[in-house]
Scaffold this motif. Sequence first.
Motif, PDB file in Angstrom:
ATOM      1  N   ASP A  28       3.261   2.422 -10.374  1.00  0.00           N
ATOM      2  CA  ASP A  28       1.620   1.840 -10.783  1.00  0.00           C
ATOM      3  C   ASP A  28       2.024  -0.070 -10.327  1.00  0.00           C
ATOM      4  N   ILE A  29       0.916  -0.273  -9.879  1.00  0.00           N
ATOM      5  CA  ILE A  29       1.159  -1.683  -8.687  1.00  0.00           C
ATOM      6  C   ILE A  29       0.308  -2.546  -9.354  1.00  0.00           C
ATOM      7  N   ASP A  30       0.035  -3.719 -10.019  1.00  0.00           N
ATOM      8  CA  ASP A  30      -0.896  -4.072  -9.888  1.00  0.00           C
ATOM      9  C   ASP A  30      -0.189  -6.311  -9.521  1.00  0.00           C
ATOM     10  N   LEU A  31      -1.931  -6.950  -8.755  1.00  0.00           N
ATOM     11  CA  LEU A  31      -1.932  -7.781  -8.436  1.00  0.00           C
ATOM     12  C   LEU A  31      -2.365  -8.965  -8.741  1.00  0.00           C
ATOM     13  N   SER A  32      -2.002 -10.029  -8.904  1.00  0.00           N
ATOM     14  CA  SER A  32      -2.302 -11.178  -9.438  1.00  0.00           C
ATOM     15  C   SER A  32      -2.509 -12.188  -8.053  1.00  0.00           C
ATOM     16  N   VAL A  33      -3.632 -13.579  -7.894  1.00  0.00           N
ATOM     17  CA  VAL A  33      -3.550 -13.953  -7.335  1.00  0.00           C
ATOM     18  C   VAL A  33      -4.157 -15.232  -8.226  1.00  0.00           C
ATOM     19  N   ASP A  34      -3.200 -16.987  -8.170  1.00  0.00           N
ATOM     20  CA  ASP A  34      -3.725 -18.280  -9.067  1.00  0.00           C
ATOM     21  C   ASP A  34      -5.150 -18.338  -8.355  1.00  0.00           C
ATOM     22  N   VAL A  35      -5.205 -18.433  -7.418  1.00  0.00           N
ATOM     23  CA  VAL A  35      -7.068 -18.479  -6.235  1.00  0.00           C
ATOM     24  C   VAL A  35      -7.249 -17.649  -5.747  1.00  0.00           C
ATOM     25  N   ARG A  36      -7.829 -17.479  -5.585  1.00  0.00           N
ATOM     26  CA  ARG A  36      -8.518 -16.105  -4.452  1.00  0.00           C
ATOM     27  C   ARG A  36      -8.821 -16.724  -2.760  1.00  0.00           C
ATOM     28  N   ASP A  37      -9.196 -16.034  -2.151  1.00  0.00           N
ATOM     29  CA  ASP A  37     -10.462 -16.291  -1.582  1.00  0.00           C
ATOM     30  C   ASP A  37     -11.244 -14.460  -1.435  1.00  0.00           C
ATOM     31  N   GLU A  38     -12.061 -14.900  -0.013  1.00  0.00           N
ATOM     32  CA  GLU A  38     -13.255 -14.443   0.297  1.00  0.00           C
ATOM     33  C   GLU A  38     -12.627 -12.599  -0.228  1.00  0.00           C
ATOM     34  N   PRO A  67       0.786  -1.191   0.111  1.00  0.00           N
ATOM     35  CA  PRO A  67      -0.118   0.103  -0.068  1.00  0.00           C
ATOM     36  C   PRO A  67       1.126   1.303  -0.251  1.00  0.00           C
ATOM     37  N   GLU A  68       2.530   1.541   0.509  1.00  0.00           N
ATOM     38  CA  GLU A  68       3.258   2.287   1.293  1.00  0.00           C
ATOM     39  C   GLU A  68       3.470   2.516  -0.715  1.00  0.00           C
ATOM     40  N   TRP A  69       4.149   1.336  -1.298  1.00  0.00           N
ATOM     41  CA  TRP A  69       3.945   1.684  -2.750  1.00  0.00           C
ATOM     42  C   TRP A  69       3.835   2.127  -3.692  1.00  0.00           C
TER      43      TRP A  69
END
Lengths: 271, 344
Positions: free
Chosen positions: A165-175, A156-158
């Motif tokens: 510009d930051i973007d993230l992904s996960v293979d398997v999400r949670d709620e 969040p600080e970055w």
Amino acid sequence: MGNIFQPISAEIIKTIDETPNIRTFVLRPEQEVPFLAGQFIELTMPGYGEAPFTPSSSHFKRDIIEMTIMKVGRATGALFDFKVGDTVGIRGPYGARYPLEKFEGRDIYIVGGGVGLAPLRALFLALTHEIDKYGRIFLRYGARTPDDIVYKYLIPEWEKMKKVDIDLSVDVRDERWMKKVGVVTCLMDEIPCDEAKSIAVVCGPPIMMKFVTMKLLEAGFKGEHIYLSMETNMSCGLGHCGHCKLGPYFTCKDGPVLTWDQVKDIPDPFV
Amino acid sequence: MSIQFLAQSSQSEWIESLSRDATLFFPALTKDQVHWQCLDPATPGKDDDAPWALGHIRAAEPVKSFFFTPREKVAEMPGKLEPAAPGKRVLFGAKACDIVALRVHRKMYLEQEFKDEFYRGRRENTLIIVADCPVPEDSCFCNLVHGRPYATDDDRDEGDVALSVVEGGWLLEPLSDAGDKLVALARTTPATEAQLAAREASRQTAAKRLAETNPKQFAPDTPARIWKRVQDDAFWSRHAADCVECYGCLMACPTCYCFLLYDKAKDQGMERTKVWDACYIAAYARVGGGANPRAEFVKRFYNRFFCKFSHFPTWQKMPACSGCGRCYKVCMGKIDIRKVLAEV
């Protein structure tokens, strides 16, 4: 030059659990270890062996070194039993640094997977420390699950930093996960920089590096502008022992970061 | 200093003077093999049974054993280990192929960014007298890797004196400044024209024998040919078929420079040992997470040829091979580098 096989002592002054099997160790070496982003350190777990790790802290910070390490083998397994106040050993720095002077004035597109964000953090911090020298910094990072994301408390600080510009992904999400779901290449369908002029830097599991590289090439990045952290058995760190040979390179000396142009003719460089 | 003649009658005196302040090793003939043996002045007569084998081929042991030892403690924690001050040594009767091998190790350990002080200490405290190799064996192929069966002025980087056995004594040609001083200790006379001619004739006979045994040079583009076959597993598998993976070729090789560092717990810390390693070993290139780029033996077999005859020549302008033939001599499958490279 003294004994090149002898580590110096470093005290573990703090540990941060990043994920269930990834931990950041904050070390205070008995003397400065003047690494530059991209270079690595040989870390001795006294009695258990030695293994190479790239620092994840800024190279502008000299009195401490942070290393974010995943528990995978015998030596790293033992390291997780070390506590604050314990002593480890350090040799280095070794290997080639990122040629930051070649990055100046360009957009930097950083792609990380899993614990591969650790060495990229050192680069990210070096770039943002002197952000006016560079174009925009894009960080694309993927992890298996939200719990497997490293530096959750720092991202969040970055994101608030200028030109970042930051973007993230996960293979398997949670709620709780509200961002993208999929392997990290799903963040690369639109690359918001001039591919022909920009620098790409990739670190992660070999299979991820392979597909990210293909995607970058497809997008128009030049092979000489794609910097890859190659995973080989770097043992001595000195370019002497032969274990890390990758085609014509000793990755501990010529790498561990090599460009796609350097490795493209090596069969299966991402094994 | 010009080439000198040392008569047989004065040889013992010279050897005694050489071994006064240094430990002297010489090639001794034991059964049908040459082995390095230590001349121990404290126990005269001890070595009388082992005849000096100056006129034979290189010793069975690779010369690297003197400098890059098979096993050595190199670090410890807590504390700091520094290389011990090495004693002075003379290797009396090394061969020209040994000199080539030492050149490879110099490039690896002393001419890179990081210098191995263990190696440097031993190497700088050892003087080397290089004896001609008058009767190369069928396993020898120094002529295929730009070598010769004798040392010349070009070998002064690693050799100190060139020694040739001639009728009635030895011819001594200082190669280095230290070699000048060594020869100055001997009661010599300048070599005669006839003695020099005899040396030349003997050297040419040896060179001719090598040329007859190995008449065809490796192709100049051998490094590129090897690289082109990087994925030709069928070719390498065919040549590797008789390998039993004993690693004998790599352990006997005087140019192989690979080593493994391993730590063991000691008191409250660790002790680090450096041992010779071999790229034929399955776990050699395996990474911490378990992935192994050379899990199949054929890839490891290829790596040996790539390292010695493609990468090193491209990088250092010389093959990482001295043509000593030890690999062939020890090989149970009789895999011959010459045959592989002739077909590559």
